[in-house]
Design a protein around this motif. Sequence first.
Motif, PDB file in Angstrom:
ATOM      1  N   MET A 173       0.815  -1.215   0.000  1.00 13.78           N
ATOM      2  CA  MET A 173       0.000   0.000   0.000  1.00 13.78           C
ATOM      3  C   MET A 173       0.848   1.264   0.000  1.00 13.78           C
ATOM      4  N   SER A 222      -2.265  -0.429 -10.653  1.00  9.67           N
ATOM      5  CA  SER A 222      -1.767  -0.073  -9.317  1.00  9.67           C
ATOM      6  C   SER A 222      -2.917   0.019  -8.318  1.00  9.67           C
ATOM      7  N   PHE A 255      -3.373  -2.227  -5.053  1.00  9.71           N
ATOM      8  CA  PHE A 255      -3.555  -1.614  -3.732  1.00  9.71           C
ATOM      9  C   PHE A 255      -4.743  -2.252  -3.004  1.00  9.71           C
ATOM     10  N   GLY A 315      -2.741  -5.121  -1.130  1.00 10.24           N
ATOM     11  CA  GLY A 315      -2.586  -4.220   0.003  1.00 10.24           C
ATOM     12  C   GLY A 315      -3.679  -4.390   1.042  1.00 10.24           C
TER      13      GLY A 315
END
Length: 534
Positions: A54, A341, A345, A349
């Motif tokens: 993250m 991305s 995340f 993440g």
Amino acid sequence: MHSAVRFKLTLMMFLQYAVWGSWAVSMGGYMDGALGFSGVEIGAIYSTTAIAAMISPLYMGYLADRLFATEKMIALLHLVGAGLLTAAATTTAFKPLYLIMLVYALCYMPTLALTNSISFANIGDPQREFPGIRVGGTWGWIVAGWVVGFVLSQSAVKAILPAALAGGNAPIAMAALLSALLGLFSFTLPHTPPRDHGGATPAADAAPGVLQLLRDRSFLVFVVCSFLVCIPLSFYYGFANVFLTEHDAPYPTALQTLGQMSEVGFMAAMPFFIARLGVKRMLAVGMLAWVARYFCFGTLAFPLIIFGLFLHGVCYDFFFVASQIYVDNRVNAAQRASAQSFIAFVTLGVGMFVGAYAGGWTVDRFPPAIQVPVTVKLESAGAPAASASMLDQLLFWLPAEPPPPSYLPLPNWDPEGKTGLAKALGLTADGAVTADALPETFVETNDKTKSQTIYERYDLAAAVTRADADHDGRVTRFEWRRAQEHAWPNIWHWPAIWAAVTCLLFWIGFKNPAEKVLGVEANAPTTIDGPEHA
């Protein structure tokens, strides 16, 4: 592409994932057995990679794109990581180990993107050349698992290791060595200077467009379900090795490489399955594979456990690879990096972070059924109280250190009869113990934590009697080991149910978009097309 460059990039990928595979698979068993960590503490250690997933994109892209050559960034991060892993191998207390692994994750996780970046920057045809380079990483993970499982677990090998590495932490030291080798080797990689974009980055420009996709109900359902399915996913990464070790599966770390080997096979077959199943069915099958895997684990039947490990190829490729392809084709070229991305995340993440703690909490809720009253004497901490208090304040979000346990499972039974209770009673793997043979007091010393666990004969005898499954007055090592196991059927049913509910929500809420999906019109035969699909 020059053959020397291809070789260097492939070797880089091999070492990159060999580092991760060396410690990530076996560390759960090490923390559970040698260090005596709780499920929540094990989950917290594994959550450090999710935290790094993250945080690291916030700074690493800027450093690599604007300030430093990519190969030098990889080298520096792996050399620092080698030192941190060396410290981790010799650290036995939870909070210091957590802090070390958090800083290490902040160094390691960015290198996953950097190794991809340097590869794409130095090959001419990514669609054709990158898969052959990237598969080196899969084999790195597999070979590392074989070395840990088949070599470092052998008694003869443990006997020649330094005493500091003979307690189950040798894989972490192996990861440190590989990280140092990769750090030094990275200086020989093709020079890839930073690119100064100037002004706003493409990711920043594309961010509003990516967020606009969330107004599409199907894309929103996809994002939410991607997050939800990563919660049960964390159970596997954090606790599968603990499960296999407790269940006395042969060479548990090496056994888990079956998943990576199946991943290689299913990856090659992805075009075939996507063409016939389409996006929605591919993603649903990937989710259902997690349901099937955990129910297989919950049976405790070894053939089904093996099948559950083999399902990793379906679990990973059908969901994660298909989802990456779906996202790639839902956005325009300028949005691809930021969209991928964003999904990383959400999944690697936030999803994995929540799942790591959920897995630890669940494991702690289902301890071994037979618990023995004990007295635990901990070695006096050498660190000053002020230092301990400072560490507590720095890691304020972690749970407070629990008091020494008053109940624990049966003590360890060394199958070779060289340590612990087995040595005291002259037991081997083929032996049996009776309540009458127990000493008045048995003291089990943990060489890693320097703690002592004291069992009284009366309490231990009562537990031994309960462990006698066939009521013949003798407890075999098989019965002893079953009595030491967590209630794994109950544990594995929770992530199975969670994944099943997530799949149901996805199936109801997700619809294939009318525009092009996977490079072709919706409801038409699909193919993988474009360099991002490699």
